[in-house]
Write an enzyme that holds these catalytic residues in place. Structure first.
Site, PDB file in Angstrom:
ATOM      1  N   ASP A 118       0.710  -1.191  -0.077  1.00  0.00           N
ATOM      2  CA  ASP A 118       0.089   0.123   0.204  1.00  0.00           C
ATOM      3  C   ASP A 118       0.752   1.199   0.064  1.00  0.00           C
ATOM      4  O   ASP A 118       1.754   1.409   0.937  1.00  0.00           O
ATOM      5  CB  ASP A 118      -0.752  -0.082   1.298  1.00  0.00           C
ATOM      6  CG  ASP A 118      -1.862   1.039   1.200  1.00  0.00           C
ATOM      7  OD1 ASP A 118      -2.984   0.898   1.543  1.00  0.00           O
ATOM      8  OD2 ASP A 118      -1.705   2.338   0.999  1.00  0.00           O
ATOM      9  N   ASP A 135      -3.658   2.291  -5.230  1.00  0.00           N
ATOM     10  CA  ASP A 135      -2.398   2.171  -4.540  1.00  0.00           C
ATOM     11  C   ASP A 135      -2.112   0.919  -3.657  1.00  0.00           C
ATOM     12  O   ASP A 135      -1.434   0.826  -2.950  1.00  0.00           O
ATOM     13  CB  ASP A 135      -2.346   3.444  -3.642  1.00  0.00           C
ATOM     14  CG  ASP A 135      -2.902   3.406  -2.296  1.00  0.00           C
ATOM     15  OD1 ASP A 135      -4.004   2.527  -2.244  1.00  0.00           O
ATOM     16  OD2 ASP A 135      -2.236   3.935  -1.215  1.00  0.00           O
ATOM     17  N   GLU A 136      -2.856  -0.119  -4.050  1.00  0.00           N
ATOM     18  CA  GLU A 136      -2.750  -1.199  -3.174  1.00  0.00           C
ATOM     19  C   GLU A 136      -3.056  -2.547  -3.686  1.00  0.00           C
ATOM     20  O   GLU A 136      -3.885  -2.529  -4.789  1.00  0.00           O
ATOM     21  CB  GLU A 136      -4.050  -1.109  -2.077  1.00  0.00           C
ATOM     22  CG  GLU A 136      -4.147  -1.520  -0.900  1.00  0.00           C
ATOM     23  CD  GLU A 136      -5.309  -1.547  -0.044  1.00  0.00           C
ATOM     24  OE1 GLU A 136      -5.617  -2.419   0.633  1.00  0.00           O
ATOM     25  OE2 GLU A 136      -6.081  -0.478  -0.553  1.00  0.00           O
TER      26      GLU A 136
END
Ligand code: DCP
Ligand code: MG
Length: 465
Positions: free
Chosen positions: A17, A111-112
């Site tokens: 993340d 983002d993960e």
């Protein structure tokens, strides 16, 4: 390839993340903001914070807070609207870096992602080996994104990997050795378990359950009687770190959508809006039947001249709430000029989550919608028109490239700097200065690996039921 559904013995699930993602991209591209409080989100009167840099978090500013509250808490922060092309580009670079490690990558958001290290090239699956791999990966992420940092967690399950990535945020790496999962989980609040939202947590709290350790004390029967069969058993297993969910690099359904073509062009805005509402309701029904929820709402409209336009907006979290989906669809429709007639209309939801992320007992009266800047940008677009907005990239014939700090009363204040220039100077210019224009990001050299598909066009995934 579908892997076995038992919990693994080796720490081969990695969760990554990025740290303060949108804000970190802004600090990368705006050197004067590095080390400073930065807030990204809706900058208008009713805007919502999407994220804040860690410097701003020290003042108590966080995601989903109203921008007004954030301004009270941290008046000196830079308040910026989102630059989604930049975020998408960084995200694509990160996902490519993850796929260099293993072909089995499951992105959860921009983002993960989860990465299955069972498919990685490793000498063995010891804690030392996976740690070494993670260190190399984090360096690679920084390299391909121009310096963004990521936090990584590794464990024997998704649950443990995800929790681990949060333990030493930002810029952290935590590997939970096999056998220690339950020790890590025990002191955590129950909300760390997927499917436990505020309302479920409240039910548990009334039963005296606050931490995962408290949860462990309840028998499966007790949990079932408290929360129902599926949720109760699931939670009983999760509390023991028994999370068999595989990393899925392909989703069974990428989107759920409905579209209709009309024999005659519809012009009445109320009718068009009602048709769209009906489609939103249908999409919701299908989502619920498939036990899915989605983050991105799209509409597709074919106009009288056969031109087809799509618009989409992303919610802060996945939703299967019909009112939320209908509201976003209507907001998107308002951006389009449909006065000359509409011959096709569609609504789609993508960014699907196959795990029930939303609280099963959420209060029906309060749809948990937080509009992220992607949506906010869509909503603001009409109101800000072609104007200057804080954070936008500009270029000036004489002064070069920079970004808008603020605008108003016929003046626009620009800081002239880019990621590679170091902090630049601030100049106030006339808002109608003909030498000043928006800077359009050139497309990335490598085309993004996962081009965001048009969810409405991908209608085949979940069939009409
Ligand atoms: N986001 C959003 N609205 C929210 C939460 C997040 O628009 N309510 C966006 C902005 C974030 C990005 O998604 O930058 C990633 O979300 P994260 O929850 O991972 O938050 P950050 O990456 O910003 O911070 P952290 O360092 O806690 O991961
Ligand atoms: Mg993040």
């Amino acid at each position: 390839m579908r892997r076995s559904l038992t919990v693994r013995a080796e720490p081969t699930i990695l969760h990554l993340d990025l740290d303060a993602f949108y804000a970190a991209v802004e600090q990368r591209d705006k050197p004067s903001l590095r080390g400073k409080p930065v807030v990204v989100g809706g900058t208008g009167g009713r805007g919502v914070v999407a994220t804040a840099s860690y410097e701003a978090r020290a003042f108590g500013v966080g995601s989903a807070m109203s921008t007004a509250e954030a301004r009270r808490r941290c008046p000196n922060a830079a308040f910026l609207g989102g630059r989604f092309d930049a975020y998408r580009e960084a995200s694509a670079a990160v996902m490519r870096a993850l796929r260099e490690v293993s072909p089995v990558v499951e992105p959860l958001s921009l983002d993960e992602a989860y990465v299955d290290l069972e498919a990685a090239d490793l000498p063995d699956r010891s804690v030392a080996s996976v740690s070494a791999l993670a260190r190399t990966l984090r360096a690679r992420v920084a390299e391909v994104t121009g310096g963004l940092t990521a936090s990584v967690g590794i464990g024997t399950s998704k649950l443990v990997a995800k929790i681990a990535s949060d333990l030493d945020k930002p810029d952290g790496l935590v590997v939970v050795p096999p056998g220690l999962e339950r020790d890590v989980l025990r002191p955590m609040q129950v909300v760390v378990i997927p499917g436990v939202g505020p309302a479920t947590a409240e039910r548990l709290r009334r039963a005296g359950v606050h931490t995962v350790e408290d949860l462990e004390q309840l028998s499966e029967e007790e949990l079932v009687s408290l929360l129902g069969r599926a949720h109760g058993s699931g939670l009983h297993a999760m509390a023991r770190a028994e999370d068999p969910r595989p990393v899925e690099h392909t989703r069974e359904a990428k989107s759920v959508s409905v579209e209709d073509t009309y024999d005659t062009d519809h012009v009445d805005p109320r009718l068009i809006s009602a048709l769209l509402d009906r489609q939103s309701a249908k999409v919701t029904e299908r989502l619920r039947k498939a036990r899915l929820s989605g983050r991105t709402v799209s509409i597709k409209v074919r106009l009288h001249d056969f031109s087809t336009v799509s618009r989409s907006a992303t919610l802060a979290g996945p939703s299967d709430d019909g009112r939320v989906i209908a509201r976003v669809a209507r907001q998107l429709l308002r951006e389009l000029d449909t006065s000359a007639g509409v011959r096709l209309l569609g609504v789609g939801v993508s960014g699907l989550a196959d795990w029930i992320q939303e609280d099963l007992f959420a209060d029906e009266e309060q749809p948990p919608v937080v509009v992220d800047p992607d949506t906010q940008a869509a909503l603001d677009a009409a109101s800000r028109g072609r104007g200057w907005w804080p954070g936008m990239d500009v270029e000036h014939d004489e002064h070069g490239r920079g970004w808008v700090w603020g605008a108003g009363r016929g003046v626009v204040t620009v800081r002239f700097e880019t990621a590679t220039t170091g902090p630049g100077r601030v100049l106030s210019l006339k808002a109608d200065d003909p030498a000043l224009r928006a800077h359009v990001r050139p497309p990335p050299e490598d085309p993004p690996e996962d081009p965001p598909e048009d969810p409405v066009d991908a209608a085949a995934d979940v069939t009409d039921g």
